[in-house]
Design a protein around this motif. Structure first.
Motif, PDB file in Angstrom:
ATOM      1  N   ASN A 180      12.170  -4.500   0.298  1.00 22.46           N
ATOM      2  CA  ASN A 180      11.619  -3.910  -0.925  1.00 22.46           C
ATOM      3  C   ASN A 180      12.731  -3.861  -1.943  1.00 22.46           C
ATOM      4  O   ASN A 180      12.614  -3.303  -2.936  1.00 22.46           O
ATOM      5  N   ASN A 181      13.977  -4.203  -1.642  1.00 24.09           N
ATOM      6  CA  ASN A 181      15.222  -3.913  -2.278  1.00 24.09           C
ATOM      7  C   ASN A 181      15.332  -5.168  -3.480  1.00 24.09           C
ATOM      8  O   ASN A 181      16.020  -4.908  -4.362  1.00 24.09           O
ATOM      9  N   VAL A 182      14.742  -6.318  -3.014  1.00 24.96           N
ATOM     10  CA  VAL A 182      15.083  -7.491  -4.059  1.00 24.96           C
ATOM     11  C   VAL A 182      13.900  -7.404  -5.510  1.00 24.96           C
ATOM     12  O   VAL A 182      12.921  -6.901  -5.345  1.00 24.96           O
ATOM     13  N   ASN A 183      14.928  -7.446  -6.552  1.00 23.13           N
ATOM     14  CA  ASN A 183      14.166  -7.236  -7.672  1.00 23.13           C
ATOM     15  C   ASN A 183      14.770  -8.267  -8.788  1.00 23.13           C
ATOM     16  O   ASN A 183      15.577  -9.244  -8.437  1.00 23.13           O
ATOM     17  N   GLU A 213       1.030  -1.230  -0.351  1.00 24.30           N
ATOM     18  CA  GLU A 213      -0.101   0.122  -0.030  1.00 24.30           C
ATOM     19  C   GLU A 213       0.795   1.146  -0.119  1.00 24.30           C
ATOM     20  O   GLU A 213       0.737   2.386  -0.433  1.00 24.30           O
ATOM     21  N   GLU A 214       2.091   1.254   0.724  1.00 20.17           N
ATOM     22  CA  GLU A 214       2.809   2.465   0.583  1.00 20.17           C
ATOM     23  C   GLU A 214       3.260   2.896  -0.581  1.00 20.17           C
ATOM     24  O   GLU A 214       3.809   4.147  -0.692  1.00 20.17           O
ATOM     25  N   PHE A 215       3.247   1.927  -1.551  1.00 23.45           N
ATOM     26  CA  PHE A 215       3.797   2.318  -2.955  1.00 23.45           C
ATOM     27  C   PHE A 215       2.937   3.648  -3.339  1.00 23.45           C
ATOM     28  O   PHE A 215       3.139   4.149  -4.313  1.00 23.45           O
ATOM     29  N   GLY A 216       1.716   3.603  -3.198  1.00 21.46           N
ATOM     30  CA  GLY A 216       0.762   4.532  -3.457  1.00 21.46           C
ATOM     31  C   GLY A 216       0.046   4.236  -4.833  1.00 21.46           C
ATOM     32  O   GLY A 216      -0.542   5.038  -5.160  1.00 21.46           O
ATOM     33  N   PHE A 217       0.127   2.822  -5.275  1.00 23.10           N
ATOM     34  CA  PHE A 217      -0.746   2.442  -6.588  1.00 23.10           C
ATOM     35  C   PHE A 217      -0.837   1.135  -6.367  1.00 23.10           C
ATOM     36  O   PHE A 217      -0.396   0.477  -5.528  1.00 23.10           O
ATOM     37  N   LYS A 218      -2.110   0.548  -6.937  1.00 19.13           N
ATOM     38  CA  LYS A 218      -2.430  -0.828  -6.900  1.00 19.13           C
ATOM     39  C   LYS A 218      -1.856  -1.521  -8.158  1.00 19.13           C
ATOM     40  O   LYS A 218      -1.960  -1.129  -9.242  1.00 19.13           O
ATOM     41  N   ALA A 277       6.617  -7.597  -7.278  1.00 22.01           N
ATOM     42  CA  ALA A 277       5.446  -6.434  -6.956  1.00 22.01           C
ATOM     43  C   ALA A 277       5.817  -5.829  -5.708  1.00 22.01           C
ATOM     44  O   ALA A 277       5.572  -4.710  -5.520  1.00 22.01           O
ATOM     45  N   THR A 278       6.749  -6.320  -4.924  1.00 18.04           N
ATOM     46  CA  THR A 278       7.249  -5.618  -3.544  1.00 18.04           C
ATOM     47  C   THR A 278       8.497  -4.810  -3.870  1.00 18.04           C
ATOM     48  O   THR A 278       8.960  -4.221  -2.830  1.00 18.04           O
ATOM     49  N   ASN A 279       8.695  -4.688  -5.256  1.00 22.73           N
ATOM     50  CA  ASN A 279       9.979  -3.679  -5.368  1.00 22.73           C
ATOM     51  C   ASN A 279       9.195  -2.590  -6.316  1.00 22.73           C
ATOM     52  O   ASN A 279       8.651  -2.959  -7.525  1.00 22.73           O
ATOM     53  N   LYS A 280       9.338  -1.168  -5.924  1.00 25.44           N
ATOM     54  CA  LYS A 280       8.679  -0.306  -6.319  1.00 25.44           C
ATOM     55  C   LYS A 280       9.038   0.018  -8.121  1.00 25.44           C
ATOM     56  O   LYS A 280       8.018   0.239  -8.823  1.00 25.44           O
TER      57      LYS A 280
END
Length: 315
Positions: free
Chosen positions: A210-213, A132-137, A279-282
């Motif tokens: 959130n750094n894993v991509n 949710e903290e990313f600000g988009f769905k 999805a957990t990486n912005k």
């Protein structure tokens, strides 16, 4: 007095016998006629089918006899054209080496083979989502379905036969809120489709950071022949993906059976599972909301599949 049986009934029952769904005796009993009568129908039907095949072969042969001289004349005529038309020739060459993306351009691929596309999750199982903290769905089941449908469009435009494990995210009447397609069902559908290749599309997640991509492609380690084909298939996808998206690398994982995904372990054709970012990486998640990036993903997957199938059907 012999019982009169409609020809349509005779033919339908003969087809059942040929398909080994019923026996001669069962048909005879069902219709109230002798087994000799049924055997006679069977003989007549097979004879008629042979005649039809012979007529078809004769028609094809006649067509070849007529068309071969025309083809040879066309080839010879094109070869003898003056060299004063370079622009037209270049244009033709460009069109014949393109890929159909719902256009009228000719494809470099041969359109041979069947593909099974598995958009991961779906229905009551939405898969992973962006925090949710990313600000988009961002919902995995929706994004992978969008990419899958585009892959199917490209494949079908190039004359490939495609089967999907699902084409929607919801059940028909919105009644069963708990419905989802199990992994066992996806494997069963893939096997029944007799597809040449299988690919399951997903989006990854790593809740602890959130750094894993990045991008990961998995296949199950089986025997040497299977491994060789699966790796060849994987390489076709990775090569196209890197060229189309500008992403520098895809990690290809050859998984042991005991720890591999069910959809790659239990399917029999060369099978891949593609995790298309986190999805957990912005940064990854933002890309997956970009229509241009999604189009490039779809193109890379479709071209990778077509490249592999064209290669194996050209051997």
């Amino acid at each position: 007095m012999a019982r009169k049986i409609d020809n349509k009934v005779k033919i339908n029952n003969v087809k059942l016998i040929i398909d080994r769904k019923v026996t001669v005796e069962e048909v005879a009993y069902k219709l109230g006629v002798s087994t000799n009568n049924v055997r006679h129908w069977l003989k007549v039907y097979i004879g008629n089918q042979k005649k039809k095949r012979m007529r078809l072969i004769a028609g094809i042969a006649l067509l070849l006899i007529i068309s071969v001289p025309i083809i040879l004349f066309t080839i010879f005529h094109n070869k003898t054209k003056p060299v004063s038309e370079p622009v037209v020739q270049d244009k033709v060459a460009e069109e014949t080496t393109d890929v159909k993306t719902n256009t009228d351009k000719k494809s470099i691929y041969n359109g041979m083979g069947k593909v099974f596309i598995d958009p991961g999750h779906g229905f009551s199982d939405s898969g992973t989502e962006a925090p949710e903290e990313f600000g988009f769905k961002l919902t995995e089941s929706e994004v992978v379905l969008k990419i899958s449908k585009r892959v199917v469009e490209i494949l079908e435009a190039n004359d490939y036969d495609v089967v999907m494990s699902r084409t929607e995210n919801y059940d028909e009447k919105q009644e069963d809120k708990l419905y989802k397609i199990s992994l066992t069902e996806r494997v069963r559908l893939a096997k029944e489709s007799k597809a040449d290749v299988f690919i399951s599309l997903h989006i990854n997640a790593y809740e602890e950071s959130n750094n894993v991509n990045g991008y990961d492609l998995y296949y199950c380690e089986k025997d040497d022949k299977y491994n060789e084909e699966a790796e060849k298939f994987a390489n076709k996808i990775t090569d196209k993906f890197i060229k189309k998206t500008g992403i520098e690398k895809i990690r290809v994982h050859k998984e042991p059976r005991r720890s591999s995904y069910q959809v790659t372990r239990q399917t029999t054709m060369p099978s891949l599972l593609f995790e298309m970012g986190y999805a957990t990486n912005k940064e990854d998640a933002k890309r997956l909301l970009d229509d241009k990036f999604l189009e490039n993903i779809a193109m890379s997957i479709a071209e990778g599949i077509m490249g592999y199938l064209t290669e194996i059907y050209s051997m």
